[in-house]
Scaffold this motif. Sequence first.
Motif, short mmCIF file in Angstrom:
data_model
loop_
_atom_site.label_atom_id
_atom_site.label_comp_id
_atom_site.label_asym_id
_atom_site.label_seq_id
_atom_site.Cartn_x
_atom_site.Cartn_y
_atom_site.Cartn_z
N GLN A 84 2.72 -12.13 10.51
CA GLN A 84 3.13 -13.19 9.67
C GLN A 84 2.25 -14.63 9.71
O GLN A 84 1.96 -15.40 9.08
N VAL A 85 1.65 -14.63 10.95
CA VAL A 85 0.80 -15.79 11.34
C VAL A 85 -0.67 -15.34 11.38
O VAL A 85 -1.87 -15.95 11.98
N GLY A 86 -1.11 -14.12 10.90
CA GLY A 86 -2.37 -13.54 10.83
C GLY A 86 -2.91 -13.11 11.95
O GLY A 86 -4.16 -12.99 12.20
N GLU A 87 -2.10 -13.07 13.08
CA GLU A 87 -2.96 -12.39 14.33
C GLU A 87 -2.76 -11.13 14.49
O GLU A 87 -3.42 -10.48 15.53
N ILE A 88 -2.30 -10.24 13.43
CA ILE A 88 -2.47 -8.76 13.40
C ILE A 88 -2.52 -8.27 12.12
O ILE A 88 -2.07 -9.00 11.19
N ARG A 89 -3.34 -7.32 11.76
CA ARG A 89 -3.50 -6.87 10.49
C ARG A 89 -3.74 -5.51 10.56
O ARG A 89 -3.86 -4.82 11.73
N PRO A 90 -3.48 -4.83 9.38
CA PRO A 90 -3.63 -3.41 9.10
C PRO A 90 -4.98 -2.81 9.84
O PRO A 90 -6.13 -3.46 9.58
N PHE A 91 -5.10 -1.77 10.53
CA PHE A 91 -6.35 -1.19 10.94
C PHE A 91 -7.34 -0.73 10.05
O PHE A 91 -6.85 -0.39 8.81
N TYR A 92 -8.65 -1.34 10.19
CA TYR A 92 -9.78 -1.28 9.41
C TYR A 92 -9.69 -2.06 8.07
O TYR A 92 -10.33 -1.69 7.10
N GLU A 93 -8.81 -3.20 8.00
CA GLU A 93 -8.65 -3.97 6.80
C GLU A 93 -10.03 -4.60 6.52
O GLU A 93 -10.10 -4.62 5.14
N LEU A 122 -13.03 -3.39 7.35
CA LEU A 122 -14.30 -2.49 7.28
C LEU A 122 -13.88 -1.67 6.05
O LEU A 122 -14.89 -1.41 5.48
N CYS A 123 -12.65 -0.98 6.16
CA CYS A 123 -12.43 0.21 5.00
C CYS A 123 -11.12 0.20 4.36
O CYS A 123 -10.47 1.14 5.12
N PRO A 124 -10.48 -0.93 3.79
CA PRO A 124 -9.03 -1.03 3.49
C PRO A 124 -8.77 0.19 2.96
O PRO A 124 -7.49 0.72 3.04
N ARG A 125 -9.54 0.92 2.02
CA ARG A 125 -9.10 2.05 1.41
C ARG A 125 -8.86 3.29 2.27
O ARG A 125 -7.96 4.06 2.19
N CYS A 126 -9.26 3.27 3.91
CA CYS A 126 -9.07 4.39 4.36
C CYS A 126 -7.79 4.36 5.15
O CYS A 126 -7.46 5.58 5.70
N GLN A 127 -7.07 3.25 5.04
CA GLN A 127 -5.68 3.11 5.47
C GLN A 127 -4.61 2.82 4.52
O GLN A 127 -3.41 2.81 4.52
N ALA A 128 -5.16 2.32 3.15
CA ALA A 128 -4.32 2.10 2.20
C ALA A 128 -3.12 2.90 1.83
O ALA A 128 -1.89 2.30 1.65
N PRO A 129 -3.35 4.38 1.94
CA PRO A 129 -2.23 4.89 1.44
C PRO A 129 -0.89 5.01 2.54
O PRO A 129 0.26 5.21 1.99
N THR A 130 -1.10 4.51 3.49
CA THR A 130 0.03 4.06 4.21
C THR A 130 1.25 3.25 3.85
O THR A 130 2.23 3.33 4.12
#
Length: 281
Positions: free
Chosen positions: A146-155, A157-165
């Motif tokens: 919520q405070v932007g200190e953590i984000r989806p992996f590879y967000e 570099l390659c957001p499509r690589c993890q988007a289906p999660t």
Amino acid sequence: MLYALGTLCGPVRQLVRAHLVCHSGDLAAFPELEDRAEFARLKACGDVFAKLARAGVGRRNYALGANASYPNNLLRNVARGAATGHYTLVLDVDMLPSEGLREAFLALAATLGAEGPPGVFVVPAFEIRHTRRLPGAKTELLQLYQVGEIRPFYEELCPRCQAPTNYSRWLNLPLGSPLNTAYAVEWRDPWEPFYISANSVPPYDERFKQYGFNRISQACELHVAGYSFSVLNNAFLVHKGFKVPSEFHAQKDAENQRNKVLFRQFKQELKLKYPGSLRRC
């Protein structure tokens, strides 16, 4: 270094199994007593980890020089082959699972039947700023998200690589329930999830070396072979540090292009390996 870890670090000796991989014809061995030199000066486990930290300064993943290509899929297969349990979770060395994942998953696995198509259990992956302490539970992860200190992996570099999660869906699942499957996801290119699977799943293709397409090739094969992908509700993985382009080694893009050509060939080979499958990747 492995000798020092095994000698001075009890928990490492108890919980970690190390395998030395070398070129064909070479022989890997622990040092003789008279050759241990610098290792003999280490007196405690903390000394070993301090030396490891110093040894890693200035080094980059995959940058092994001209004499060796990093055989990531070979190493994954070696580790899986030595695993004694029914299930495995294959991770990169710089990722950590949420606390209690092993125990919670084994409790879930005890309730699963053998009927139905084969499947794997996806563990959503995140990355966190270097300065932050890693979250152990999902409630901690949500606060950091919520405070932007953590984000989806590879967000970045390659957001499509993890988007289906489907991170939005996962983040909004109800809290407090035991570990279970939350929803199923159909695999699509270029998804490369991390997952818990039976150790009988197809091995990683060892032709993929260095950077690019090494993990996605196995996920692609699982899809073609008929496996389902179910996302776990409370489990997660965390990579220490945000992934940014400037931190990669210089040959990353060239390696990625070479493996991209190999991946096209790999997908054609899957059509011959699974002639009855209607799935493609």
